[in-house]
Design a protein around this motif. Structure first.
Motif, PDB file in Angstrom:
ATOM      1  N   VAL A   7       0.850  -1.196   0.000  1.00 16.13           N
ATOM      2  CA  VAL A   7       0.000   0.000   0.000  1.00 16.13           C
ATOM      3  C   VAL A   7       0.887   1.248   0.000  1.00 16.13           C
ATOM      4  O   VAL A   7       1.920   1.285   0.668  1.00 16.13           O
ATOM      5  CB  VAL A   7      -0.931   0.005   1.235  1.00 16.13           C
ATOM      6  CG1 VAL A   7      -1.793   1.261   1.262  1.00 16.13           C
ATOM      7  CG2 VAL A   7      -1.809  -1.244   1.251  1.00 16.13           C
ATOM      8  N   GLU A   8       0.485   2.273  -0.736  1.00 20.85           N
ATOM      9  CA  GLU A   8       1.250   3.522  -0.780  1.00 20.85           C
ATOM     10  C   GLU A   8       1.279   4.177   0.595  1.00 20.85           C
ATOM     11  O   GLU A   8       0.359   4.021   1.389  1.00 20.85           O
ATOM     12  CB  GLU A   8       0.633   4.488  -1.799  1.00 20.85           C
ATOM     13  CG  GLU A   8       0.739   4.002  -3.234  1.00 20.85           C
ATOM     14  CD  GLU A   8       0.163   5.020  -4.204  1.00 20.85           C
ATOM     15  OE1 GLU A   8      -0.296   6.087  -3.732  1.00 20.85           O
ATOM     16  OE2 GLU A   8       0.159   4.750  -5.408  1.00 20.85           O
TER      17      GLU A   8
ATOM     18  N   ASN B   6       0.920   7.262   1.815  1.00 22.16           N
ATOM     19  CA  ASN B   6      -0.143   8.164   2.280  1.00 22.16           C
ATOM     20  C   ASN B   6      -1.417   7.391   2.633  1.00 22.16           C
ATOM     21  O   ASN B   6      -2.080   7.658   3.641  1.00 22.16           O
ATOM     22  CB  ASN B   6      -0.433   9.257   1.251  1.00 22.16           C
ATOM     23  CG  ASN B   6      -0.779   8.687  -0.113  1.00 22.16           C
ATOM     24  OD1 ASN B   6      -0.578   7.506  -0.389  1.00 22.16           O
ATOM     25  ND2 ASN B   6      -1.290   9.545  -0.987  1.00 22.16           N
ATOM     26  N   THR B   7      -1.751   6.393   1.812  1.00 20.82           N
ATOM     27  CA  THR B   7      -2.914   5.551   2.121  1.00 20.82           C
ATOM     28  C   THR B   7      -2.661   4.696   3.356  1.00 20.82           C
ATOM     29  O   THR B   7      -3.558   4.469   4.169  1.00 20.82           O
ATOM     30  CB  THR B   7      -3.252   4.652   0.918  1.00 20.82           C
ATOM     31  OG1 THR B   7      -3.530   5.477  -0.219  1.00 20.82           O
ATOM     32  CG2 THR B   7      -4.457   3.776   1.210  1.00 20.82           C
TER      33      THR B   7
ATOM     34  N   PHE C  49      -3.178   6.809   6.358  1.00 25.39           N
ATOM     35  CA  PHE C  49      -4.613   7.035   6.528  1.00 25.39           C
ATOM     36  C   PHE C  49      -5.290   5.800   7.109  1.00 25.39           C
ATOM     37  O   PHE C  49      -6.186   5.911   7.957  1.00 25.39           O
ATOM     38  CB  PHE C  49      -5.262   7.412   5.195  1.00 25.39           C
ATOM     39  CG  PHE C  49      -6.716   7.757   5.309  1.00 25.39           C
ATOM     40  CD1 PHE C  49      -7.134   8.917   5.936  1.00 25.39           C
ATOM     41  CD2 PHE C  49      -7.686   6.891   4.806  1.00 25.39           C
ATOM     42  CE1 PHE C  49      -8.484   9.223   6.059  1.00 25.39           C
ATOM     43  CE2 PHE C  49      -9.034   7.186   4.917  1.00 25.39           C
ATOM     44  CZ  PHE C  49      -9.430   8.357   5.546  1.00 25.39           C
TER      45      PHE C  49
ATOM     46  N   THR D 109      -6.528  14.917   6.279  1.00 26.06           N
ATOM     47  CA  THR D 109      -6.808  13.960   5.204  1.00 26.06           C
ATOM     48  C   THR D 109      -6.601  14.555   3.810  1.00 26.06           C
ATOM     49  O   THR D 109      -5.959  13.918   2.958  1.00 26.06           O
ATOM     50  CB  THR D 109      -8.237  13.400   5.355  1.00 26.06           C
ATOM     51  OG1 THR D 109      -8.328  12.698   6.598  1.00 26.06           O
ATOM     52  CG2 THR D 109      -8.571  12.443   4.236  1.00 26.06           C
TER      53      THR D 109
ATOM     54  N   ALA E 276      -3.909  13.292   0.935  1.00 30.48           N
ATOM     55  CA  ALA E 276      -4.356  12.932  -0.414  1.00 30.48           C
ATOM     56  C   ALA E 276      -3.633  13.724  -1.488  1.00 30.48           C
ATOM     57  O   ALA E 276      -3.833  13.475  -2.678  1.00 30.48           O
ATOM     58  CB  ALA E 276      -5.864  13.146  -0.528  1.00 30.48           C
TER      59      ALA E 276
ATOM     60  N   SER F 241     -13.556   7.549   7.126  1.00 34.86           N
ATOM     61  CA  SER F 241     -13.371   6.819   5.858  1.00 34.86           C
ATOM     62  C   SER F 241     -14.126   7.485   4.714  1.00 34.86           C
ATOM     63  O   SER F 241     -13.672   7.471   3.565  1.00 34.86           O
ATOM     64  CB  SER F 241     -13.836   5.373   6.016  1.00 34.86           C
ATOM     65  OG  SER F 241     -15.243   5.305   6.205  1.00 34.86           O
TER      66      SER F 241
ATOM     67  N   GLY G  30     -11.985  10.130   3.453  1.00 33.76           N
ATOM     68  CA  GLY G  30     -10.936   9.543   2.619  1.00 33.76           C
ATOM     69  C   GLY G  30     -11.439   9.196   1.233  1.00 33.76           C
ATOM     70  O   GLY G  30     -10.724   9.383   0.236  1.00 33.76           O
TER      71      GLY G  30
ATOM     72  N   LEU H  27      -8.419   9.014  -1.376  1.00 33.65           N
ATOM     73  CA  LEU H  27      -7.290   8.484  -0.611  1.00 33.65           C
ATOM     74  C   LEU H  27      -7.460   7.004  -0.313  1.00 33.65           C
ATOM     75  O   LEU H  27      -6.499   6.313   0.003  1.00 33.65           O
ATOM     76  CB  LEU H  27      -7.157   9.255   0.711  1.00 33.65           C
ATOM     77  CG  LEU H  27      -5.888   9.054   1.535  1.00 33.65           C
ATOM     78  CD1 LEU H  27      -4.654   9.433   0.733  1.00 33.65           C
ATOM     79  CD2 LEU H  27      -5.948   9.863   2.822  1.00 33.65           C
ATOM     80  N   LEU H  28      -8.671   6.508  -0.438  1.00 33.27           N
ATOM     81  CA  LEU H  28      -8.981   5.127  -0.104  1.00 33.27           C
ATOM     82  C   LEU H  28      -9.583   4.430  -1.324  1.00 33.27           C
ATOM     83  O   LEU H  28     -10.720   4.716  -1.691  1.00 33.27           O
ATOM     84  CB  LEU H  28      -9.973   5.105   1.075  1.00 33.27           C
ATOM     85  CG  LEU H  28     -10.045   3.861   1.944  1.00 33.27           C
ATOM     86  CD1 LEU H  28      -8.701   3.582   2.610  1.00 33.27           C
ATOM     87  CD2 LEU H  28     -11.117   4.025   3.008  1.00 33.27           C
TER      88      LEU H  28
ATOM     89  N   TYR I 139     -11.479   0.039   0.725  1.00 28.80           N
ATOM     90  CA  TYR I 139     -12.598   0.551   1.517  1.00 28.80           C
ATOM     91  C   TYR I 139     -13.563  -0.569   1.881  1.00 28.80           C
ATOM     92  O   TYR I 139     -14.071  -0.620   3.006  1.00 28.80           O
ATOM     93  CB  TYR I 139     -13.331   1.644   0.737  1.00 28.80           C
ATOM     94  CG  TYR I 139     -14.540   2.205   1.444  1.00 28.80           C
ATOM     95  CD1 TYR I 139     -14.413   2.916   2.629  1.00 28.80           C
ATOM     96  CD2 TYR I 139     -15.819   2.013   0.930  1.00 28.80           C
ATOM     97  CE1 TYR I 139     -15.515   3.437   3.285  1.00 28.80           C
ATOM     98  CE2 TYR I 139     -16.932   2.529   1.574  1.00 28.80           C
ATOM     99  CZ  TYR I 139     -16.777   3.242   2.754  1.00 28.80           C
ATOM    100  OH  TYR I 139     -17.876   3.742   3.407  1.00 28.80           O
TER     101      TYR I 139
END
Length: 667
Positions: free
Chosen positions: A110-111, A113-114, A117, A166, A170, A342, A345, A350-351, A356
């Protein structure tokens, strides 16, 4: 004219009622019922939400009310009382969970920033479910209850900065430094406005509203104020939720906060249901079925991460091993604020949708597990203490003293075994003076501005609120009160208050003052124990009966009454303090009383004799229940038990027989 949204409201809430009724039978929180209802009405099931956007708008209103109440409950002064548990314990738990979750997520590809989060989401637990269950179990003041409370408070606070950060995570901000500075400037500006509102505007406006004695106006003012501050923050680029939170903080420091909470709670419960329903409707059932193995593995990972970190935090706060495990079993779930965050996000891309869906499934499962884990937490903690920790290690850990910070209680006053005085008129003032002089704990309830002002000038423990409102009664610990005195002039309000009190306690002794004799029977039917019309000497009669409930000696009560009558009530402020500790629950038997008599006179056949020799039962038709001699209580009464001078004797019998006996041992 047809309103499309009306059909959705009826269908969704109708299904929710059926599901929640079923869940109540299983003793599962209603939040899970709303989530399940959302799954049923969602597009992956029966697709009953044709106006999904409007339902989302209703859910936004629910979030505003939710954060408004959180702000009221998290007053600045209240936070300072448990600051170490909140800021140290809560800060370590949130930071630790974010760090470990982010590292695990990055290891899975997973990146960053994500991943961070996701750490935000997993770090938050369910305030609504956990605190409700701890309160129902009576464990909110236990060591693990205080740890859970402190950490949950920090989570409720930190969710607002998380929402603000957030968009930055993003990458929606081109210049992060500039964005942060602008954000800081906005927060400072809003802070200045909040200070002005709290210091000058709110006290003035609410003073005028309370003076009007119009309940509807008070409710309207509270809601308008909440939405106004939310609109203010939204108009400068901050979130509605942040404004609602600030609005709650502003009111939290005023004497009107408890009544404001009671007024807003029904709106919150209605609108927040739409939030959980809308979240449940987003769950893809097909995705859940196809990926159930991975979802369960993620659930296990969340449980391990959160329990491990909460346990370590509780250990660092120097708690005993059992409290460490109990704390870990309390706040392991993903909470309602994570669901709210969420959606932010998702709005900021971002998600990813697949991630999600995994998150939604994990959240719903962990919240569903919470009631069952909490119910078994004692058993599991005891098992782990026996099996998981070596004896030598456990012995060292058990020697630790509980840190004082974990014993702090986020409560204005720990009322217990107290008198609740409803109404601060003439009778209420007289009763409060007597209870104060006799060292009996008490609290006053009133909604009249002048009464509130007068009580504050006299440093009286008064709470602004409607005594018929369950939230106000809960705040003053009505379930722990011994006596409730209702000294107001409104007969309808009096009956409503009696009914509300009886919902909390069947044992609290309710004494009511009325204007007319005809009102006695009506009040007795709804739950009053004694009803005293104004034709009687109301003030004297009420506090005399209050003192009897606290086992004040009959002689002392008679002295107090004599002093008050002889001085035309002016002697109320000159009564000498007398300490008393009651050892009996009230007995509500017609024509019988439990009173305390002081043996002062030795020239009789009772002082110095045994129960059998004195003939106290045969000659005076009374029963000796117990004797207090110095600091010692003698509760095993036998015919050979001796009565001595200066004993306090607890007697059960008819009033006339008790009075006859009192004359013998006193004079």
């Amino acid at each position: 004219m047809e309103i499309p949204l009306l059909k959705e409201i009826v269908v969704v809430l109708g299904i929710s009622i059926v599901i929640i009724l079923a869940f109540q039978k299983l003793k599962v929180p209603s939040i899970l019922g709303f989530l399940f209802a959302g799954i049923i009405v969602g597009p992956s099931a029966f697709n009953l939400l044709s106006s999904s956007h409007e339902v989302e708008l209703l859910s936004e209103i629910g979030i505003i009310f939710l954060l408004f109440i959180i702000g009221i409950e998290l007053s600045f002064s209240g936070l300072m009382k448990i600051k170490k548990t909140v800021f140290v314990g809560g800060g370590l738990q949130v930071a630790g969970t974010i760090l470990i979750t982010a590292l695990v997520a990055m290891a899975l590809g997973v990146e960053i920033n994500t991943a961070v989060f996701l750490g935000f989401l997993i770090s938050l637990s369910s305030t609504a479910i956990v605190l409700k269950m701890l309160q129902e179990k009576g464990e909110i003041k236990s060591p693990h209850g205080r740890i859970a409370l402190g950490i949950l408070i920090f989570q409720d606070i930190i969710v607002v900065p998380m929402m603000l950060l957030t968009p930055i995570l993003a990458g929606k901000a081109e210049n992060i430094g500039e964005t942060l500075l602008i954000l800081l400037a906005k927060l400072i500006g809003v802070g200045v406005v909040v200070f002005v509102l709290q210091k000058y505007v709110v006290p003035f406006v609410f003073k005028l509203v309370v003076k009007s004695k119009n309940r509807e106006l008070f409710i309207l003012t509270t809601i308008v104020f909440c939405f106004s501050v939310a609109w203010l923050t939204s108009s400068v680029g901050l979130s509605l939720a942040l404004g609602a939170f600030f609005a709650g903080l502003i009111i939290s420091e005023s004497e009107y906060s408890h009544q404001a909470t009671a007024n807003v709670l029904p709106f919150r419960e209605i609108f927040i249901s739409f939030f959980f329903i809308s979240v449940g409707s987003l769950l893809d059932i097909n995705f859940f079925i196809n990926n159930v193995v991975y979802i369960l593995l993620f659930v296990l990972a969340v449980l391990v991460i959160k329990m491990l970190i909460v346990g370590l935090v509780a250990l660092l706060l120097k708690n005993q091993p059992r409290s460490v495990f109990m704390s870990a079993f309390s706040i392991f779930q993903v909470g309602e604020f994570s669901l709210l965050l969420s959606t932010v996000g998702l709005q900021n891309d971002l998600l990813p949708n697949e991630l999600y869906q995994y998150f939604l499934a994990v959240s719903i499962i962990t919240m569903a597990l919470t009631p069952f884990v909490l119910q078994k937490s004692h058993t599991m903690s005891d098992y782990l203490l026996r099996a998981a920790i070596p004896k030598r290690v456990r012995k060292r850990m058990n020697k630790r003293k509980i840190d004082s910070s974990s014993q702090e209680i986020d409560q204005e006053q720990d009322w217990k075994d107290h008198v609740v005085i409803v109404g601060y008129g003439i009778n209420g003032q007289n009763i409060s003076r007597v209870t104060s002089h006799i060292d009996i704990p008490y609290v006053i309830l009133d909604m009249d501005y002048d009464a509130i002002k007068l009580a504050k000038e006299k440093n009286q423990p008064i709470v602004f609120g409607d005594a018929s409102d369950p939230e106000i009664l809960k705040h003053i610990n009505i379930q722990n009160a011994r006596v409730v005195v209702i000294a107001i002039s409104d007969p309808n309000a009096t009956k409503k208050i009696i009914s509300s009190v009886r919902l909390f306690s069947q044992t609290v002794y309710i004494i009511v003052r009325t204007r007319y004799v005809k009102e006695i029977e009506e009040n007795m039917k709804v739950g009053a124990d004694e009803v005293i019309p104004e034709e009687f000497e109301t003030s004297i009669e009420i506090f005399t009966r209050v003192l009897r409930q606290y086992m004040v000696t009959q002689g002392d009560i008679e002295n107090i009454v004599t002093n008050i009558r002889s001085s035309d009530y002016e002697m109320l402020t000159s009564i000498k303090p007398t300490s008393t500790n009651a050892v009996f629950q009230q007995l509500n038997i017609p024509d019988k009383e439990v009173v305390t008599l002081h043996v002062q006179h030795g020239n009789n056949n009772i002082a110095g004799a045994t129960i059998g020799e004195s003939g106290i039962g045969k000659n005076y038709n009374v029963t000796v229940l117990a004797i207090k001699r110095g600091r010692k209580y003698i509760s095993d009464i036998q015919p050979s038990t001796k009565i001595e001078i200066d004993d306090l004797v607890y007697i059960f019998g008819a009033s006339k027989d008790i009075n006859t006996l009192n004359k013998v041992i006193k004079f």
